[in-house]
Design a protein around this motif. Structure first.
Motif, short mmCIF file in Angstrom:
data_model
loop_
_atom_site.label_atom_id
_atom_site.label_comp_id
_atom_site.label_asym_id
_atom_site.label_seq_id
_atom_site.Cartn_x
_atom_site.Cartn_y
_atom_site.Cartn_z
N PHE A 17 59.33 89.58 30.75
CA PHE A 17 60.13 88.41 30.42
C PHE A 17 59.27 87.17 30.25
CE2 PHE A 17 62.49 84.66 31.86
CZ PHE A 17 63.50 84.65 30.92
N TRP A 18 58.38 86.88 31.19
CA TRP A 18 57.56 85.67 31.10
C TRP A 18 56.51 85.78 29.99
CZ3 TRP A 18 59.69 81.61 32.60
CH2 TRP A 18 60.55 81.59 33.71
N SER A 19 56.06 86.99 29.70
CA SER A 19 55.13 87.17 28.58
C SER A 19 55.84 86.88 27.26
CB SER A 19 54.60 88.60 28.54
OG SER A 19 53.83 88.89 29.68
N VAL A 20 57.06 87.37 27.10
CA VAL A 20 57.82 87.12 25.88
C VAL A 20 58.15 85.64 25.74
CG1 VAL A 20 60.04 87.55 24.76
CG2 VAL A 20 58.73 89.45 25.69
N VAL A 21 58.55 85.00 26.83
CA VAL A 21 58.88 83.58 26.78
C VAL A 21 57.64 82.75 26.42
CG1 VAL A 21 59.55 81.60 28.21
CG2 VAL A 21 60.88 83.70 28.30
N SER A 22 56.50 83.06 27.03
CA SER A 22 55.29 82.28 26.72
C SER A 22 54.83 82.52 25.28
CB SER A 22 54.18 82.61 27.71
OG SER A 22 53.80 83.97 27.60
N LEU A 23 54.90 83.76 24.80
CA LEU A 23 54.52 84.03 23.41
C LEU A 23 55.49 83.38 22.42
CD1 LEU A 23 53.37 87.74 23.59
CD2 LEU A 23 51.96 85.73 23.21
N LEU A 24 56.76 83.34 22.76
CA LEU A 24 57.74 82.69 21.90
C LEU A 24 57.49 81.18 21.83
CD1 LEU A 24 60.28 83.15 20.20
CD2 LEU A 24 61.62 82.74 22.26
N LEU A 25 57.20 80.57 22.94
CA LEU A 25 56.87 79.13 22.95
C LEU A 25 55.58 78.86 22.17
CD1 LEU A 25 57.76 78.07 26.59
CD2 LEU A 25 58.92 77.43 24.48
N LEU A 26 54.59 79.73 22.33
CA LEU A 26 53.35 79.57 21.59
C LEU A 26 53.59 79.71 20.08
CD1 LEU A 26 50.26 79.22 21.77
CD2 LEU A 26 50.12 81.71 21.86
N ALA A 27 54.44 80.65 19.70
CA ALA A 27 54.75 80.84 18.28
C ALA A 27 55.48 79.62 17.72
CB ALA A 27 55.58 82.10 18.09
N ILE A 28 56.39 79.03 18.49
CA ILE A 28 57.12 77.84 18.04
C ILE A 28 56.17 76.66 17.87
CG2 ILE A 28 58.83 76.13 18.74
CD1 ILE A 28 60.44 78.46 19.95
N VAL A 29 55.26 76.47 18.82
CA VAL A 29 54.29 75.37 18.72
C VAL A 29 53.36 75.59 17.53
CG1 VAL A 29 52.31 74.31 19.88
CG2 VAL A 29 54.41 74.73 21.15
N ALA A 30 52.86 76.82 17.35
CA ALA A 30 51.95 77.11 16.22
C ALA A 30 52.67 76.94 14.89
CB ALA A 30 51.39 78.52 16.36
N GLY A 31 53.91 77.37 14.80
CA GLY A 31 54.68 77.20 13.57
C GLY A 31 54.94 75.73 13.27
N GLY A 32 55.25 74.95 14.29
CA GLY A 32 55.46 73.52 14.10
C GLY A 32 54.20 72.81 13.65
N TYR A 33 53.07 73.17 14.25
CA TYR A 33 51.81 72.56 13.84
C TYR A 33 51.45 72.97 12.41
CZ TYR A 33 46.90 71.42 13.48
OH TYR A 33 45.70 70.94 13.05
N GLY A 34 51.64 74.23 12.08
CA GLY A 34 51.36 74.71 10.72
C GLY A 34 52.21 73.99 9.70
#
Length: 106
Positions: A17-34
């Motif tokens: 659960f915490w791995s998925v949540v952290s990867l999802l947050l990382l993907a959202i931040v990377a997508g926003g920066y991109g």
């Protein structure tokens, strides 16, 4: 009800659960920066394109005054009929050749 709560308390579930949540947050931040970076790059590209177009139009509008003088010779006309422009920007250059088609005046 205790059978339903038992999987949520397991260590394996919490790790997943915490791995998925952290990867999802990382993907959202990377997508926003991109998106932000590409938006700024395309904005700068469009600004440069508009500046080059404006410079080219300004130069080509200044050419129209060349055809008003009817007392120039053939060599002047030939030299003025082939006009070369270079518009430089930060990332490269645009080269434009304008050929003025006009009848010879004698």
């Amino acid at each position: 009800m205790p059978k339903f709560r038992k999987p949520f308390n397991s260590l394996q579930f919490q790790l997943i659960f915490w791995s998925v949540v952290s990867l999802l947050l990382l993907a959202i931040v990377a997508g926003g920066y991109g998106f932000w970076y590409s938006y700024n790059e395309i904005n700068d590209f469009q600004d440069d394109n508009l500046k080059n177009t404006a410079a080219l139009l300004e130069q080509s509008l200044n050419i129209s005054g060349l055809n008003n003088n009817a007392a120039y010779s053939y060599s002047d006309e030939h030299a003025r009929s082939n006009i070369h422009f270079d518009t430089d920007d930060d990332d490269g250059a645009i080269t434009v050749d304008i050929v003025i088609l006009s009848a010879l005046t004698q």
